[in-house]
Motif scaffolding. Structure first.
Motif, PDB file in Angstrom:
ATOM      1  N   ILE A   1       0.681   4.082  -2.988  1.00 43.31           N
ATOM      2  CA  ILE A   1       0.401   5.317  -2.783  1.00 43.31           C
ATOM      3  C   ILE A   1       1.823   6.323  -3.224  1.00 43.31           C
ATOM      4  O   ILE A   1       1.596   7.428  -3.763  1.00 43.31           O
ATOM      5  CB  ILE A   1      -0.044   5.605  -1.594  1.00 43.31           C
ATOM      6  CG1 ILE A   1      -1.279   4.601  -1.136  1.00 43.31           C
ATOM      7  CG2 ILE A   1      -0.051   7.078  -0.817  1.00 43.31           C
ATOM      8  CD1 ILE A   1      -1.989   4.928   0.414  1.00 43.31           C
TER       9      ILE A   1
ATOM     10  N   VAL B   1       1.911   6.593  -6.919  1.00 42.11           N
ATOM     11  CA  VAL B   1       0.741   7.692  -7.524  1.00 42.11           C
ATOM     12  C   VAL B   1       1.196   9.323  -7.147  1.00 42.11           C
ATOM     13  O   VAL B   1       1.104  10.023  -8.070  1.00 42.11           O
ATOM     14  CB  VAL B   1      -0.530   7.385  -6.665  1.00 42.11           C
ATOM     15  CG1 VAL B   1      -1.469   8.635  -7.007  1.00 42.11           C
ATOM     16  CG2 VAL B   1      -0.946   5.953  -7.294  1.00 42.11           C
TER      17      VAL B   1
ATOM     18  N   THR C   1       0.983  -1.116  -0.038  1.00 43.50           N
ATOM     19  CA  THR C   1      -0.152  -0.004  -0.090  1.00 43.50           C
ATOM     20  C   THR C   1       0.963   1.329   0.085  1.00 43.50           C
ATOM     21  O   THR C   1       0.623   2.195  -0.824  1.00 43.50           O
ATOM     22  CB  THR C   1      -1.073  -0.112   1.109  1.00 43.50           C
ATOM     23  OG1 THR C   1      -1.868  -1.159   1.098  1.00 43.50           O
ATOM     24  CG2 THR C   1      -1.975   1.235   1.199  1.00 43.50           C
TER      25      THR C   1
END
Length: 214
Positions: A112, A115, A108
């Motif tokens: 993130i 991104v 995760t």
């Protein structure tokens, strides 16, 4: 805005911003190629995440616009090279059993972080670079939250990757890389701070990297 740091006349014939730009691009291509080879040899499927992150660095460095407002200080270039090269030297290793419970957290964080760093690069577009330089001031998008969102994304990615591949070597690589990254960030702000537009941006966006901390 004042120009880049003056250089001695004896070096002015060969040490130019354009040649430094090209040298930087050749270095990134060489390091990326070596990383590709090592990732392909790895049994850890998550090692390809490191390749994705560094491939975005390669693409944007090759597509960026040239500039004359680039630092010619040896120290600034040493920091930039160290901060950029370190993540490309990471050693892909299998995920140890002790880290399997944290695998989802690590994935995760990496997702993130990627991104964030890709979005930041898209806002910069052809203004992205490695060594401290002024290729245009960006103040919109993620730059309204922190002054260096790309580095913030890298931080999350690297923390996630070191959780996936927690060896002493990788801890040292990322530790050295991030010491250089912070000093590089400060060097960038010294150069960009010569631009009145950037000084105004600094008063609007307070935090450099992590809101509320730095």
């Amino acid at each position: 805005m004042t120009g880049p740091t003056p250089i001695p006349a004896s070096r002015s014939n060969w040490l130019t911003p354009r040649r430094l730009d090209r040298t930087e691009q050749v270095m990134i291509v060489a390091l990326w190629t070596w990383l590709v080879y090592r990732v392909l040899q790895s049994s850890n499927p998550f090692s390809q995440v490191a390749l994705f992150t560094e491939t975005t660095v390669l693409i944007f460095v090759l597509l960026r616009r040239p500039t004359e407002a680039i630092s010619l200080r040896f120290g600034d270039w040493l920091l930039a090279v160290t901060a950029t090269a370190a993540p490309m030297l990471v050693v892909p290793t299998p995920i140890p059993a002790t880290m399997l419970p944290f695998e989802n957290i690590a994935v995760t964080m990496v997702a993130i972080g990627n991104v964030i760093q890709v979005t930041g690069k898209l806002f910069l577009a052809r203004s992205f670079g490695v060594a401290p330089a002024n290729r245009g001031i960006k103040t919109n998008g993620l730059y309204r939250l922190v002054r260096h969102p790309i580095y913030a994304g890298y931080l999350m990615v690297h923390l996630g990757l070191v959780m996936m591949m927690p060896t002493l070597t990788n801890f040292l690589i990322y530790g050295i890389g991030w010491c250089a990254q912070i000093l590089r960030l400060l060097a960038e702000e010294r150069l960009l701070g010569q631009d009145p537009e950037y000084r105004a941006f600094m008063t609007k966006t307070r935090w450099r990297l992590v809101p509320g901390i730095f």
